[in-house]
Design a protein around this motif. Sequence first.
Motif, mmCIF file in Angstrom:
data_model
loop_
_atom_site.group_PDB
_atom_site.id
_atom_site.type_symbol
_atom_site.label_atom_id
_atom_site.label_comp_id
_atom_site.label_asym_id
_atom_site.label_seq_id
_atom_site.Cartn_x
_atom_site.Cartn_y
_atom_site.Cartn_z
ATOM 1 N N TYR A 130 0.850 -1.197 0.000
ATOM 2 C CA TYR A 130 0.000 0.000 0.000
ATOM 3 C C TYR A 130 0.879 1.238 0.000
ATOM 4 O O TYR A 130 0.657 2.187 -0.746
ATOM 5 C CB TYR A 130 -0.907 0.008 1.235
ATOM 6 N N PHE A 131 1.895 1.236 0.850
ATOM 7 C CA PHE A 131 2.811 2.366 0.928
ATOM 8 C C PHE A 131 4.081 1.905 1.624
ATOM 9 O O PHE A 131 4.040 1.160 2.581
ATOM 10 C CB PHE A 131 2.186 3.519 1.727
ATOM 11 N N VAL B 276 -0.477 10.181 0.378
ATOM 12 C CA VAL B 276 -0.158 9.639 1.712
ATOM 13 C C VAL B 276 0.757 10.607 2.453
ATOM 14 O O VAL B 276 0.527 10.938 3.622
ATOM 15 C CB VAL B 276 0.502 8.250 1.591
ATOM 16 N N LEU C 200 5.475 1.348 9.180
ATOM 17 C CA LEU C 200 5.734 1.134 7.749
ATOM 18 C C LEU C 200 6.582 -0.125 7.538
ATOM 19 O O LEU C 200 7.312 -0.538 8.421
ATOM 20 C CB LEU C 200 6.457 2.342 7.154
#
Lengths: 411, 411
Positions: free
Chosen positions: A186-187, A267, A300
Motif C-alpha cells: 500500500y505504501f 499519503v 511502515l
Amino acid sequence: MKKDVLIIGAGGVAQVVAHKCAQNNDVLGEIHIASRTLSKCEAILESVREKGAMKVEGVLKAHQVDAMDTAAVAQLIRDTGAQIVINVGSAFVNMYVLDACIETGAAYIDTAIHEDPAKICETPPWYANYEWKKRDLCAEKGVTAILGAGFDPGVVNAFARFAIDQMDEVKSIDIVDINAGSHGKYFATNFDPEINFREFTGTVYYWEDQQWKETSMFASGRDWDLPVVGTQRAYQSGHDEVHSLSANYPQADVRFWMGFGEHYINVFTVLQSLGLLSEQPVKTAEGLEVVPLKVVKAVLPDPSSLAPDYTGKTCIGDLVKGVKDGEEVEMFVYNVADHKEAYNEVGSQGISYTAGVPPVAAAMLVASGDWDAKTMKNVEELDPKPFFTILDDIGLPTRVKDAKGDRAWNA
Amino acid sequence: MKKDVLIIGAGGVAQVVAHKCAQNNDVLGEIHIASRTLSKCEAILESVREKGAMKVEGVLKAHQVDAMDTAAVAQLIRDTGAQIVINVGSAFVNMYVLDACIETGAAYIDTAIHEDPAKICETPPWYANYEWKKRDLCAEKGVTAILGAGFDPGVVNAFARFAIDQMDEVKSIDIVDINAGSHGKYFATNFDPEINFREFTGTVYYWEDQQWKETSMFASGRDWDLPVVGTQRAYQSGHDEVHSLSANYPQADVRFWMGFGEHYINVFTVLQSLGLLSEQPVKTAEGLEVVPLKVVKAVLPDPSSLAPDYTGKTCIGDLVKGVKDGEEVEMFVYNVADHKEAYNEVGSQGISYTAGVPPVAAAMLVASGDWDAKTMKNVEELDPKPFFTILDDIGLPTRVKDAKGDRAWNA
C-alpha cells in the motif's frame, strides 16, 4: 594494495556494501561490519556466505558498536586494523564516525549528509553545518574523507563533473531521480522512513542566479522524458548534492528533482498535514512523550523487506546545460538499474543497490590510490573516470545521452 | 423532587452537560463534576459561571477522581450525595462508574457503550458483553441505569420507538447521522479521536433478516435526501444502538449510516491502511512501546477546540418502515442542530451539543420519576414522549416527516 574495510551500519544499503566488498575482496581486504545490533550484522554476513560472494578467501566478521560513541568506533578501527571505513549507518552518526577516522587515520566514506535528530533542514549549504568544519583538520592530518559517495549524492556528482569537464562553461545542473519500480505494498519508503520523510518535510533549497532560493515540497513539478522509464513527473526536493555542487560550480543553477506518484504524494500530504511526520515529540493523553515520525516509521514496512517482490527500474541522471565552443550544449548522464536484478545478485532492492554499490567503488579507488586524497572531498572534486570504470564493472554502468545519441560514457 | 447530579468527565460533551444541568437546576439540584484532571472540571464550571447559566442559585463544584477506581467513584457519590450520575467520561470507564452506582444506589446514565481499550469491535450484541450482564443486579437492587442516552445512541432509539408505536408492524430502522458542518481544519474528529476511529476500524455489524450480518467501513454507501442538509452520502457503520434495537425489535432490519466526505474517507483510509489507527502497541526503533492510535489522537485538534469556528448544521434521524392498517408506511423522525447556535449557548460545537443535551433530559426524567425505572434500560424501552417534550424545551426539537408532511412530532 589491499585495504581492510569496516562497514558501519546493518540496513539494506549495508547489505549491498557487504556483498560488493566481498565480491571485490581481492582489491579490498578483510571485511568487518558493525552496528548497534550484532544479529543484523551476522544476518548480512550469512547472506554474503549464502551467495558465495567472496571473490577470494578472506576475513568476514561482525561486531557490535554504538556508532555515536567515537571512542568505541576508534577502538574498533584499531582492533580490526581497518584502513577504510564505509559509513552507511543512520545519518545521525556521521560526525561521530568521521571523528573516529580522523583520530585513527582511517579513510572515511559516507553516502548521506550528517543530521541532527532534533533539526530538519538546516541552513544551506548543509555540508558547512557539520562536515566541512572538519575539512582543515582532515587536510592537516592527511585523512581521506569522501563525502556523499552513494548514488545521489555521489554518482550524480561525478555525472555533473564528467559533463562539465566537456564544456567551456556550465549553466545548469538538474539531477533527476526516478524510481519507476513497484513494491506491491500500500505504501512504503525505499530507505529508512525517518530519513526519507525528513528529506521532504523542510524547506526545499535550490541554487539559482548564484543564490539560495526556497520552495516547498511538491510545489514545483515537471514531467521528464527519460531513457527506459519514459515520461515521469518529478518534483523539486531538497538534497545533499545541491549543497556541494553549488559551492563548486556557483555560476550554475543546481536543482534536484525526485519522482513521485500521486498515491505517494497523497499519503505524504495526509501524514504531513496531520503533523505525523514531525520530529518534535508530542505527548499522548496518557503522558507518554513520543516523536510521531518514529511511530510512522514503526508501522511502515522495513525497506529491506520490499526486495523480494520489487520489480521495475530506476533511472537517475544529471541534465547538464552549458556552452561549448560558443554553442549551447546539453548532456544527460545517467544510469538505469533494475530492482529484480539487484535482488537476485545481493538480496536487496534497487534503491539500496544504487546507494550501496558506489561507496564500494569509492573504497576500491581509495585502496588503489586514485581517490586517496588525504583530505576531505565531495565526489565532484575527484576524477570521475576511474569511478565510472569500476561502476561499469560492478553493476552500475554510466550512459550518456546528448545531441550525438545515447551511448556508454566511454563509447 | 430535585436530585443532585454528579457528572463524570470533562471533555466537550461534559461541558454541554454541565451547562444544561445548570440551566435546569430547578429540576436537578447540586451540580458536581469530576474527572482525572481537576483543572478541566474547573474550566467547565468557569464557563458555566461566565454564561450565567445557573437557573437558580445552587451548588457547582469540581472534583478530581480516577473514574476507573470504582471505590473512589462510590466514595465521591457518597461525599457529594449525588442521586444521579451522568457518565460522559471515556467509554473505557463505563463499567467502573456503573458498579459505583450499583454499590451506592445512585441512578446511572451514559451515552456510549463500554469499551475495553485492548479490543476493537467485539461480538454482537455489544451490550451483552458488558452492560447487560449487570441488568439483573440493577433490577434486584432497584438501581436505575439508562444506557446510551446521548443522541446516537439515545434520542435515535426514542425516535425508533416513537415511529414503531404508531405502526402495527416494523420492518426496518435506518439511522442516519449527517454532520453537514464545517470546522475549517485540515482534518479533525468531532469527538475523542480514539473513540471516533475505534468506531470505524472494526467489522461493521448490522441486523438483517433476523440475523447479524457483516460489512466493512465505507463498503456500503448510499445518498440520503434529508431535510435542511439536502442530499448527503452516508456509509453503513457499526454503532451502539443497532445492538439494542435489534434485541428489542428482532423482526426489523436495523442499520446505522454515518455521513462522510471524500476528504475524511481519504485521510481515514491512509491512516488505517498504514496501521496508524491500531489500538495494538508497536515498538519504535528506539524500543519505545506506543499505541499508534494514541499518537494520532495527540496530533489531531482537540475536538472542543473546533467549537468557535464551527458552522453549519447536523441532521440525525431514523427512517422507520413498517405496516399500518395493512399498508406499507414510512416515517422519518429527526432533529436538525446548528453548530454556531450550540457554541453561542454553551461554548461547544454541535456534535458535543447533540450528545450532551439528551442525558440531561434523561436525568430530568429520572428526577421527575418518569424514567426512574429502578432497573437497567436502553432508551427505546422508555416512553419517548416526555423525553421529546423536554428536548423540545432545552434545545433539540424532534420533527417528523412522512406521507402527511414535515412537522413537529406533536403537531
